[in-house]
Design an enzyme around this catalytic site. Structure first.
Site, PDB file in Angstrom:
ATOM      1  N   HIS A  48     -10.273  26.475  19.684  1.00  0.00           N
ATOM      2  CA  HIS A  48     -10.521  27.865  19.336  1.00  0.00           C
ATOM      3  C   HIS A  48      -9.315  28.763  19.624  1.00  0.00           C
ATOM      4  CE1 HIS A  48     -12.279  31.417  17.914  1.00  0.00           C
ATOM      5  NE2 HIS A  48     -11.875  32.002  19.020  1.00  0.00           N
ATOM      6  N   TYR A  61      -6.039  31.835  17.477  1.00  0.00           N
ATOM      7  CA  TYR A  61      -5.389  33.110  17.814  1.00  0.00           C
ATOM      8  C   TYR A  61      -3.894  32.941  18.008  1.00  0.00           C
ATOM      9  CZ  TYR A  61     -10.131  34.554  17.939  1.00  0.00           C
ATOM     10  OH  TYR A  61     -11.422  34.784  17.554  1.00  0.00           O
ATOM     11  N   HIS A  93     -14.360  29.650   5.325  1.00  0.00           N
ATOM     12  CA  HIS A  93     -13.978  30.591   6.396  1.00  0.00           C
ATOM     13  C   HIS A  93     -12.509  30.428   6.772  1.00  0.00           C
ATOM     14  CE1 HIS A  93     -13.870  32.450  10.391  1.00  0.00           C
ATOM     15  NE2 HIS A  93     -13.557  31.276  10.912  1.00  0.00           N
ATOM     16  N   PHE A  94     -12.079  29.180   6.986  1.00  0.00           N
ATOM     17  CA  PHE A  94     -10.730  29.093   7.545  1.00  0.00           C
ATOM     18  C   PHE A  94      -9.631  29.188   6.485  1.00  0.00           C
ATOM     19  CE2 PHE A  94     -11.714  24.366   7.918  1.00  0.00           C
ATOM     20  CZ  PHE A  94     -10.726  23.896   7.064  1.00  0.00           C
ATOM     21  N   HIS A  95     -10.003  29.114   5.203  1.00  0.00           N
ATOM     22  CA  HIS A  95      -8.965  29.421   4.219  1.00  0.00           C
ATOM     23  C   HIS A  95      -8.758  30.936   4.087  1.00  0.00           C
ATOM     24  CE1 HIS A  95      -9.139  25.151   3.263  1.00  0.00           C
ATOM     25  NE2 HIS A  95      -7.917  25.324   2.807  1.00  0.00           N
ATOM     26  N   ARG A 155     -18.567  19.333   4.019  1.00  0.00           N
ATOM     27  CA  ARG A 155     -17.108  19.334   4.117  1.00  0.00           C
ATOM     28  C   ARG A 155     -16.639  17.930   4.475  1.00  0.00           C
ATOM     29  NH1 ARG A 155     -15.297  21.927  10.000  1.00  0.00           N
ATOM     30  NH2 ARG A 155     -13.264  21.331   9.197  1.00  0.00           N
ATOM     31  N   ARG A 156     -15.338  17.721   4.517  1.00  0.00           N
ATOM     32  CA  ARG A 156     -14.717  16.463   4.956  1.00  0.00           C
ATOM     33  C   ARG A 156     -15.256  15.234   4.232  1.00  0.00           C
ATOM     34  NH1 ARG A 156     -16.247  17.884  10.437  1.00  0.00           N
ATOM     35  NH2 ARG A 156     -14.611  19.007  11.538  1.00  0.00           N
TER      36      ARG A 156
HETATM   37 FE1  HAS Z   1     -12.959  30.829  12.975  1.00  0.00          FE
HETATM   38  C1  HAS Z   1     -14.355  27.682  12.613  1.00  0.00           C
HETATM   39  C2  HAS Z   1     -15.758  31.919  14.604  1.00  0.00           C
HETATM   40  C3  HAS Z   1     -11.482  33.903  13.498  1.00  0.00           C
HETATM   41  C4  HAS Z   1      -9.915  29.511  12.026  1.00  0.00           C
HETATM   42  N1  HAS Z   1     -12.278  28.962  12.398  1.00  0.00           N
HETATM   43  C5  HAS Z   1     -13.012  27.817  12.300  1.00  0.00           C
HETATM   44  C6  HAS Z   1     -12.175  26.741  11.855  1.00  0.00           C
HETATM   45  C7  HAS Z   1     -10.907  27.259  11.712  1.00  0.00           C
HETATM   46  C8  HAS Z   1     -10.992  28.655  12.060  1.00  0.00           C
HETATM   47  C9  HAS Z   1      -9.652  26.500  11.304  1.00  0.00           C
HETATM   48  O1  HAS Z   1     -18.171  30.652  16.004  1.00  0.00           O
HETATM   49  C10 HAS Z   1     -12.645  25.314  11.557  1.00  0.00           C
HETATM   50  C11 HAS Z   1     -12.262  24.304  12.578  1.00  0.00           C
HETATM   51  C12 HAS Z   1     -12.759  22.943  12.144  1.00  0.00           C
HETATM   52  O2  HAS Z   1     -12.000  22.213  11.493  1.00  0.00           O
HETATM   53  O3  HAS Z   1     -13.942  22.639  12.404  1.00  0.00           O
HETATM   54  N2  HAS Z   1     -13.534  32.584  13.830  1.00  0.00           N
HETATM   55  C13 HAS Z   1     -14.736  32.834  14.400  1.00  0.00           C
HETATM   56  C14 HAS Z   1     -14.804  34.227  14.836  1.00  0.00           C
HETATM   57  C15 HAS Z   1     -13.577  34.783  14.505  1.00  0.00           C
HETATM   58  C16 HAS Z   1     -12.793  33.739  13.904  1.00  0.00           C
HETATM   59  C17 HAS Z   1     -15.949  34.908  15.492  1.00  0.00           C
HETATM   60  N3  HAS Z   1     -11.070  31.565  12.785  1.00  0.00           N
HETATM   61  C18 HAS Z   1     -10.675  32.848  13.073  1.00  0.00           C
HETATM   62  C19 HAS Z   1      -9.258  32.983  12.873  1.00  0.00           C
HETATM   63  C20 HAS Z   1      -8.815  31.734  12.461  1.00  0.00           C
HETATM   64  C21 HAS Z   1      -9.972  30.864  12.414  1.00  0.00           C
HETATM   65  C22 HAS Z   1      -8.459  34.234  13.109  1.00  0.00           C
HETATM   66  C23 HAS Z   1      -7.447  31.260  12.103  1.00  0.00           C
HETATM   67  C24 HAS Z   1      -6.363  31.981  12.084  1.00  0.00           C
HETATM   68  N4  HAS Z   1     -14.717  29.963  13.479  1.00  0.00           N
HETATM   69  C25 HAS Z   1     -15.703  30.571  14.209  1.00  0.00           C
HETATM   70  C26 HAS Z   1     -16.756  29.581  14.514  1.00  0.00           C
HETATM   71  C27 HAS Z   1     -16.359  28.375  13.939  1.00  0.00           C
HETATM   72  C28 HAS Z   1     -15.071  28.653  13.314  1.00  0.00           C
HETATM   73  C29 HAS Z   1     -17.998  29.776  15.268  1.00  0.00           C
HETATM   74  C30 HAS Z   1     -17.109  27.044  13.986  1.00  0.00           C
HETATM   75  C31 HAS Z   1     -17.857  26.828  12.736  1.00  0.00           C
HETATM   76  C32 HAS Z   1     -18.500  25.456  12.692  1.00  0.00           C
HETATM   77  O4  HAS Z   1     -19.734  25.397  12.718  1.00  0.00           O
HETATM   78  O5  HAS Z   1     -17.801  24.437  12.615  1.00  0.00           O
HETATM   79  C33 HAS Z   1     -13.153  36.214  14.813  1.00  0.00           C
HETATM   80  O6  HAS Z   1     -11.958  36.208  15.548  1.00  0.00           O
HETATM   81  C34 HAS Z   1     -12.987  37.051  13.562  1.00  0.00           C
HETATM   82  C35 HAS Z   1     -12.731  38.502  13.907  1.00  0.00           C
HETATM   83  C36 HAS Z   1     -12.214  39.270  12.731  1.00  0.00           C
HETATM   84  C37 HAS Z   1     -12.600  40.493  12.364  1.00  0.00           C
HETATM   85  C38 HAS Z   1     -11.964  41.153  11.159  1.00  0.00           C
HETATM   86  C39 HAS Z   1     -11.174  42.422  11.501  1.00  0.00           C
HETATM   87  C40 HAS Z   1     -10.431  42.912  10.305  1.00  0.00           C
HETATM   88  C41 HAS Z   1      -9.097  43.158  10.243  1.00  0.00           C
HETATM   89  C42 HAS Z   1      -8.499  43.559   8.909  1.00  0.00           C
HETATM   90  C43 HAS Z   1      -7.738  44.871   8.923  1.00  0.00           C
HETATM   91  C44 HAS Z   1      -7.322  45.260   7.550  1.00  0.00           C
HETATM   92  C45 HAS Z   1      -6.038  45.420   7.146  1.00  0.00           C
HETATM   93  C46 HAS Z   1      -5.781  45.707   5.692  1.00  0.00           C
HETATM   94  C47 HAS Z   1      -4.880  45.282   8.033  1.00  0.00           C
HETATM   95  C48 HAS Z   1     -13.657  41.243  13.092  1.00  0.00           C
HETATM   96  C49 HAS Z   1      -8.210  43.075  11.427  1.00  0.00           C
HETATM   97  C50 HAS Z   1      -5.561  47.153   5.465  1.00  0.00           C
HETATM   98  C51 HAS Z   1      -5.166  47.331   4.063  1.00  0.00           C
HETATM   99  C52 HAS Z   1      -5.240  48.501   3.408  1.00  0.00           C
HETATM  100  C53 HAS Z   1      -4.781  48.565   2.016  1.00  0.00           C
HETATM  101  C54 HAS Z   1      -5.793  49.723   4.036  1.00  0.00           C
HETATM  102 CU    CU Z   2     -13.467  29.103  17.012  1.00  0.00          CU
END
Ligand code: HAS
Ligand code: CU
Length: 572
Positions: free
Chosen positions: A235, A239, A386-388, A449-450
């Site tokens: 996990h 980050y 999700h992760f893409h 998946r996989r």
């Molecule tokens: Fe995740 C599974 C929960 C974030 C990557 N995640 C994965 C896997 C990967 C991955 C690779 O709780 C699969 C691993 C595998 O092979 O099995 N993930 C979360 C949560 C977050 C989260 C709660 N994940 C990420 C990030 C990753 C990533 C970042 C890679 C970089 N994830 C999970 C969970 C699993 C999981 C379970 C397990 C699932 C399972 O069952 O297998 C949080 O950190 C997300 C928080 C994000 C936000 C969004 C905030 C919005 C922002 C945008 C601002 C906008 C801008 C644009 C800058 C609250 C910051 C402005 C533009 C204008 C024009 C104004």
């Molecule tokens: Cu995670």
């Protein structure tokens, strides 16, 4: 941020030796990106049954190559290059010892090559090496020892890189007593501290269990233990990919938008929160694992929900900074300022689109994190969806976009075609919208998946054939657009280097924040304090579950008790 640097002199002129290392790291990351991306298109077309150029038996070799090269090599090489750039430019001093800098870079290259050899050998039946263990590489899947040794060497290289950043900061601190840590360096140091804590788990798993097991020293391992140690790291590693992206969104994107960072103190709070909360959450990948009590899973879920906070703060701060930029450019109204942003700049547009997609990714992350909803999506195509969006877009697209801004200051070359650059980042956005949306929907109707053969002969998915067919098409089309976008990116970079000498000046300065470090409480810079609390949280979250796993499944597998037989013999 150090802001007095003159715009007429490029980074390359100020730090010629460091610029070489940064370039080497970036080029290495792009090699990984190219090969890993090729793996991606092969498997997308194979799974969807549009084009099958590999045997289904080789599917896991391609999937491992894709995952290891993109998730681990592309991201980490880009990160160490970016961090070397960020530390030296924000401290306005060179690295303490450039030979040491080259050493960790070469160690990381050696580790990557060692790990890649057995993966690639999986394609050749006559070579008795293989590592079809995916980027998660926990038992019971087993790889050739060279793969684990390569991983260990790669991680050691990244630890040395972290040490190098710290040594450079220590040297700066001696020369600048009492000054606040410049923001970019603060971000680098907190990320590396998080990395040291997180990699402890994977280092123990690889060196103590997986490597000796694959060498035949032990006959078995405790599979749940190696899984849990992997996710302890698996996990926070996400980050480790995201924090360099936040560094770019906080310090470079506001400038590209024509404005200034809204709040330096808030940015520091965000990075401290990541240091504290990234690691005690890994069990949210194991909600469906038997052998871990529900209560521990619940604690991991609660911590994960707290961990949403730094990203929600980021959404606020970064959007506020972008809006400030738009208003500096004459933007008005509640939303019409959006039209005043520099949408023709591929660096700005790429990063902004990456941010927009990350907002969607955050929602699918929240769904994953809910213990009960996770049962619906776990091990389905939803998770790659999700992760893409996260690593495959928030990270990959931001790194590509940032390259368009970094290239001139690192190489004295102009970007060959900014139009192709703009088209390329838009294409990534469109391709990913198609592919990721279809993957999420496919996951909800139970597509796994996989697997090379997701259709499961004789099994009818609930949604009926036409929906499955439509999703298949969207995944194949989206994947193809992504591959075209990637080729355009790499070609644009290569042609820039060969053909496109820079003319005129390039302004690589970064403006100070609207609310600067003087507004941030000094305790935020107390890295020892935050590291201590982070370690305490890790102990609280992991000691009991790990203890239970070892006492039930044996340290080295069933029947071995807490200690393996040979250790008991030695000590008896
Ligand atoms: Fe995740 C599974 C929960 C974030 C990557 N995640 C994965 C896997 C990967 C991955 C690779 O709780 C699969 C691993 C595998 O092979 O099995 N993930 C979360 C949560 C977050 C989260 C709660 N994940 C990420 C990030 C990753 C990533 C970042 C890679 C970089 N994830 C999970 C969970 C699993 C999981 C379970 C397990 C699932 C399972 O069952 O297998 C949080 O950190 C997300 C928080 C994000 C936000 C969004 C905030 C919005 C922002 C945008 C601002 C906008 C801008 C644009 C800058 C609250 C910051 C402005 C533009 C204008 C024009 C104004
Ligand atoms: Cu995670």
């Amino acid at each position: 941020m150090s802001d007095e640097l003159s715009g007429s002199e490029l980074y390359l002129d100020r730090f010629p030796d460091e610029a070489q290392v940064v370039r080497a790291a970036l080029w290495s990351s792009f090699v990984a990106l190219g090969i890993g991306g090729l793996g991606g298109i092969i498997q997308a077309l194979h799974r969807t049954n549009y084009l099958r150029i590999i045997d289904s038996a080789d599917y896991y070799t391609v999937l491992t190559l894709h995952g290891v090269l993109l998730a681990l090599s592309f991201t980490t090489f880009f990160l160490v290059g970016l961090f070397t750039w960020a530390v030296t430019r924000s401290l306005d001093r060179p690295m303490v010892d450039i030979r040491f800098t080259w050493t960790w870079y070469l160690v990381m290259v050696a580790g990557t090559v060692m790990a890649a050899i057995p993966i690639l050998a999986g394609f050749v039946d006559s070579i008795p090496l293989s590592a079809d263990v995916l980027f998660t590489f926990y038992a019971p899947l087993q790889a050739h020892p060279l793969f684990y040794a390569g991983l260990a060497v790669f991680i050691i290289g990244s630890w040395l890189a972290g040490l190098d950043f710290f040594r450079t900061w220590w040297a700066w601190r001696d020369e600048n007593e009492g000054e606040r840590i410049p923001l970019q360096t603060f971000m680098v140091l907190t990320t590396m501290l998080m990395w040291y804590i997180a990699t402890l788990g994977v280092a123990i798993s690889v060196v103590v269990f997986l490597l000796p097991w694959s060498l035949g020293v032990f006959e078995q391992v405790n599979a749940l233990l190696t899984r849990t140690l992997f996710w302890y790291f698996g996990h926070p590693v996400v980050y480790f990919w995201l924090m360099p992206v936040y560094l770019l969104w906080y310090t470079v994107l506001p400038k590209l938008a024509g404005g200034r960072l809204f709040s330096d103190p808030l940015a520091r709070v965000v990075f401290v929160l990541f240091l504290l909360l990234s690691t005690p959450t890994g069990i949210h990948h194991q909600y469906l694992d038997p052998g871990i009590a529900e209560g521990f899973k619940f604690i991991a879920m609660t911590n994960t929900m707290f961990l949403l906070l730094p990203s929600l703060l980021t959404a606020f701060t970064v959007v506020a900074s972008i809006e400030h930029g738009a208003r500096q450019r004459g933007g008005e109204g509640y939303l019409s300022w959006l039209g005043d942003l520099p949408w023709r700049d591929p660096a700005f547009t790429g990063m902004a689109l990456a941010g927009l997609m990350f907002a969607a990714a955050g929602f699918s992350g929240m769904v994953n994190a809910g213990m009960n909803v996770n049962y619906l999506v776990h091990n389905t195509l939803w998770v790659p969806g999700h992760f893409h969006l996260t690593v495959g877009t928030a990270v990959a697209l931001t790194f590509m976009a940032a390259t368009y801004w970094l290239l001139p200051q690192l190489t004295r070359r102009a970007v060959y075609s900014r139009r192709i650059g703009l088209f390329q980042v838009l294409l990534w956005f469109v391709g990913m919208t198609l592919m990721s949306n279809a993957m999420h929907r496919g996951g909800l109707i139970g597509i796994p998946r996989r697997t090379a053969e997701p259709q499961y002969s004789g099994f009818a998915f609930d949604a009926g054939f036409s929906t499955v067919g439509e999703l298949r098409f969207q995944i194949a089309l989206g994947g193809t657009l992504l591959f075209v976008s990637l080729v355009l990116f790499l070609a644009n970079v290569i042609v820039s280097l060969l053909e496109s000498p820079m003319e005129g000046t390039f302004d690589d300065t970064l403006p100070p924040a609207l609310s600067g470090p003087e507004d941030a409480p000094e305790v935020l810079d107390n890295l020892a304090l935050w590291t201590g609390i982070a370690l305490l949280l890790v102990v609280l979250a992991y000691v009991l579950p790990l203890g239970a796993i070892i006492s039930e499944g044996g340290l080295f597998g069933p029947g071995t008790g807490t200690y393996p037989a040979w250790i008991l013999e030695v000590i008896s």
